[in-house]
Design an enzyme around this catalytic site. Structure first.
Site, PDB file in Angstrom:
ATOM      1  N   ASP A 355       0.835  -1.193   0.000  1.00 39.12           N
ATOM      2  CA  ASP A 355       0.000   0.000   0.000  1.00 39.12           C
ATOM      3  C   ASP A 355       0.877   1.253   0.000  1.00 39.12           C
ATOM      4  O   ASP A 355       1.854   1.342   0.741  1.00 39.12           O
ATOM      5  CB  ASP A 355      -0.888  -0.031   1.252  1.00 39.12           C
ATOM      6  CG  ASP A 355      -1.836   1.137   1.342  1.00 39.12           C
ATOM      7  OD1 ASP A 355      -2.722   1.237   0.477  1.00 39.12           O
ATOM      8  OD2 ASP A 355      -1.689   1.941   2.277  1.00 39.12           O
ATOM      9  N   GLU A 391       1.439  -0.537  -4.986  1.00 36.96           N
ATOM     10  CA  GLU A 391       0.500   0.538  -5.300  1.00 36.96           C
ATOM     11  C   GLU A 391       1.401   1.753  -5.523  1.00 36.96           C
ATOM     12  O   GLU A 391       1.950   2.308  -4.561  1.00 36.96           O
ATOM     13  CB  GLU A 391      -0.463   0.791  -4.148  1.00 36.96           C
ATOM     14  CG  GLU A 391      -1.452   1.885  -4.468  1.00 36.96           C
ATOM     15  CD  GLU A 391      -2.366   2.232  -3.305  1.00 36.96           C
ATOM     16  OE1 GLU A 391      -3.558   2.469  -3.545  1.00 36.96           O
ATOM     17  OE2 GLU A 391      -1.882   2.277  -2.156  1.00 36.96           O
TER      18      GLU A 391
END
Length: 717
Positions: A355, A391
């Site tokens: 993330d 990401e």
């Protein structure tokens, strides 16, 4: 009268122990405790009863080696419940926030028991004081805190083996452990929403029949519900609010044991699935300078977090969550690496999705693609063998890094999502972008040795509209989140097809179903790694909520009820996945060259106009262009298989029409056998008459807003 359970005896012996490994480590004879804190003056180990409600004893860790406090308890056993109190200066203006009145979770805790209960006592400062976080608070927080538990890592893995799916053969399926099975009536009630439920026979059978290869779990690291959610009666449904990086989230455990996670992984491995996990190492749940003191902040705030250089009371925030972990510090970077290795070696994971990955690679304020974080992972003998997915953006300056990650990394490609949505919505001037994304985004990944599998292609993910909502809503509808619909993306590239939300108009509903088929067919016929959001294969809706992070309810939970439309869509997706598995031309290991290869008579790829002729460079820029065809030559597939044999495939022709009018598409006049229609998204039940053949040069009627796939078998070329 019930017999009173005897409490374990008090700890009477403390030995020096070792500085490594960190955390609480059971070695079969006793437990070693080790905690890094450079600026602490004393560290107390607090031992609780089995329930975690009553503190029984405090033990001061006797030794300090290389800024690690440690001690060995030969009388301690697995199951011991504990926490820390760390003494040191409370000077927020200098970056120090020690407060021994606040119980702390061990950053290396392998199991966390109990739930956090929000109270002002959790804060190191007096909430509401005019001096804000400069006011020291003396209330004890232990009653409101979750606790750590010593675990025995022993587990019978047997002959468990990682499936090791090649990147170009990978199909990712993103799901949330809780939401996936909460409403599945075939899963036993007690197991719904848990690791055990995900490993249950009906779920494994569903995943196997779907055909995906790799299960990507949304965060399973221990996390907490934000205070503002708890006070509104909501819960964190996604898990991007980490409290600990080694402990599985126990709200997902039916048994209350972290070993349930291992059983799930072993079961999914046995069924042939890889398991990767979305990890959140960019920030913690402690928020900004006005947040609670739960773990890192009270352990050594000045080292665990990135602080503003000329205002060390405040945090650098590249995440939008109030803080950023300081991976420039070697001990914090070591903690992240220890965590990653733990999940691979002890939990047998097959990879990770990171993330806000650029936040991990920032040195100073810049994202360093060849910096410490990437270098350490690349040389690590455990981690450089698993799947690594980024990401590739954070909210800081220069944080958008799509296409810039180093070798060995794949990336979520939001340009793929946006390009495909824009094309099928009917936007003009986008067919060039559409073609680049369809063929693996070589403009982003075709350098420095990267390959098409660096692009993880997706149409929808947990963050944003579901696929059904992409074709059903023009605008987000996040009112249930309690933020006046201000949260969530505003640029969704969605289209409601004439009615916002549910419609009783058969024509609108039919067109929406066709558009879903168009988008899904495009996804699985594209080069790169396809990622499917769980539920999109069966038309799951969140009623227009594109930020359902706090909707731990029917909005976010997958609806397993079947309708004819859902049954048809699910069957269609299964066919697409089977087609991709069967034909290597849709999962090439290298980019197309657009020219004849090694004496082949035709190019490996050709772009065609509706009249059957090849597109010119100028025609890519036409604003009005909505239709195109792509010819893929199976004979020009310049690859070999694992045993060195040349790979060949059938020839394919994919026809796209994002215009509302029907189109007569002239099939290319190549010499050879006739074409067979495999897919026509406008055909009833999506099953064209396979007996119908088309000769080279013949016209194919391509309905408005539809896609067709035709095949010319290699044996008949």
């Amino acid at each position: 009268m019930a017999e009173k359970i005897a409490e374990p005896p008090r700890i009477t012996v403390v030995w020096p122990g070792r500085a490594y490994p960190r955390g609480a480590t059971w070695d079969g004879e006793g437990v070693n405790f080790a905690l890094f804190s450079e600026h602490a003056e004393k560290v107390e180990l607090c031992i609780f009863d089995e329930s975690g409600r009553r503190e029984r004893q405090r033990v001061t860790l006797p030794e300090r080696t290389d800024q690690v406090w440690h001690g060995y308890l030969p009388e301690a056993r697995p199951g011991m419940v504990y926490g820390y109190r760390v003494h040191g200066p409370y000077r927020p203006e200098d970056g120090h926030r020690f407060n021994p009145h606040k119980l702390l979770v061990d950053p290396y805790a392998r199991e966390i028991v109990g739930a956090l209960r929000w109270s002002d006592a959790l804060y190191g400062y007096t909430v509401g004081h005019k001096r804000e976080d400069l006011a020291f608070d003396r209330r004890d927080s232990a009653a409101y805190m979750p606790k750590c538990r010593v675990v025995d890592q022993a587990f019978t893995w047997g002959d468990d083996r990682r499936p090791v799916v090649a990147w170009h053969e990978t199909i990712v399926y993103e799901l949330n452990v809780r939401s996936f099975t909460m409403q599945n009536s075939r899963v036993p009630q007690a197991l719904r929403g848990t690791y055990a439920g995900l490993a249950s026979a009906p779920v494994v059978d569903y995943l196997r029949r779907l055909g995906v290869t790799t299960i990507e779990l949304m965060p399973v690291h221990a996390f907490v519900d934000e205070r503002h959610l708890a006070e509104r009666g909501l819960r964190n449904a996604w898990g991007y609010n980490s409290l600990g990086f080694f402990a599985p989230e126990m709200r997902y455990s039916a048994s209350g044991s972290s070993k349930e996670f291992k059983t799930m992984v072993k079961t999914l491995h046995s069924a042939g699935f890889e398991v990767i996990v979305d990890v959140v190492y960019n920030h913690s749940c402690e928020g900004n300078h006005l947040g609670p003191t739960l773990s890192f902040r009270g352990t050594d705030n000045a080292n665990y977090y990135r602080l503003v250089e000329d205002s060390r009371r405040h945090y650098m925030d590249f995440t939008g969550c109030g803080n950023t972990l300081n991976l420039e510090h070697p001990r914090v970077l070591q903690m992240v690496m220890d965590s990653l290795r733990y999940w691979v070696e002890e939990m047998h994971l097959d990879g990770f999705r990171f993330d806000l990955a650029p936040a991990l690679a920032r040195e100073g304020s810049e994202v360093e693609r060849m910096g410490g974080f990437f270098s350490v992972i690349r040389q690590d003998p455990v981690l450089n063998r698993v799947k690594l997915i980024a990401e590739p953006w954070d909210i800081g300056a220069g944080g958008y890094q799509v296409g810039n990650f180093p070798l060995g990394w794949a990336e979520w490609n939001d340009q793929y999502r946006d390009g495909m949505r824009a094309y099928w919505k009917g936007d003009g001037g986008v067919i060039g972008e559409f073609a680049r994304r369809l063929t693996g985004s070589s403009d982003l990944y075709g350098r420095e040795g990267r390959r098409p599998h660096a692009s993880v292609n997706f149409l929808a993910a947990h963050d944003g509209f579901t696929l059904h909502d992409v074709v059903s809503y023009n605008d987000k509808h996040n009112e249930a989140n309690g933020e006046d619909n201000r949260d969530g993306h505003n640029h969704n590239l969605s289209w409601n097809h004439g009615c916002e939300g549910p419609s009783e108009d058969p024509a609108i509903n039919a067109l929406r179903e066709r558009q879903k088929r168009n988008l899904l067919a495009t996804l699985f016929l594209s080069q790169g790694v396809p990622m499917l959001l769980a539920g999109d294969e069966r038309g799951h809706t969140q009623q227009g909520n594109n930020n359902a992070y706090c909707q731990d309810n029917e909005t976010f939970w997958l609806d397993w009820a079947m309708t004819p439309e859902r049954e048809s869509l699910l069957a269609f997706v299964r066919r697409l996945i089977a087609l991709r598995h069967a034909h290597p031309i849709f999962r090439r290991r290298d980019f197309f060259q657009g020219r004849p290869l090694h004496g082949a008579e035709v190019k490996d790829i050709q772009w065609l106009k509706p009249d059957g002729t090849e597109m010119t460079d100028q025609e890519w820029d036409h604003e009005h262009a909505r239709s195109l065809g792509v010819y893929l030559s199976g004979a020009a597939l310049d690859e070999i298989d694992r045993t060195g044999n040349k790979v060949q495939d059938d020839d394919f022709l994919i026809l796209f029409n994002a215009h509302h009018d029907d189109l007569s598409f002239t099939l290319p006049p190549f010499d050879g056998a006739t074409w067979h229609a495999l897919i026509d998204t406008a055909a009833e039940q999506n099953r064209p008459d396979l007996r119908r053949t088309y000769a080279p040069g013949e016209a194919f009627t391509l309905k408005g807003r539809s896609l067709a796939l035709l095949i010319r078998p290699a044996a008949h070329r």
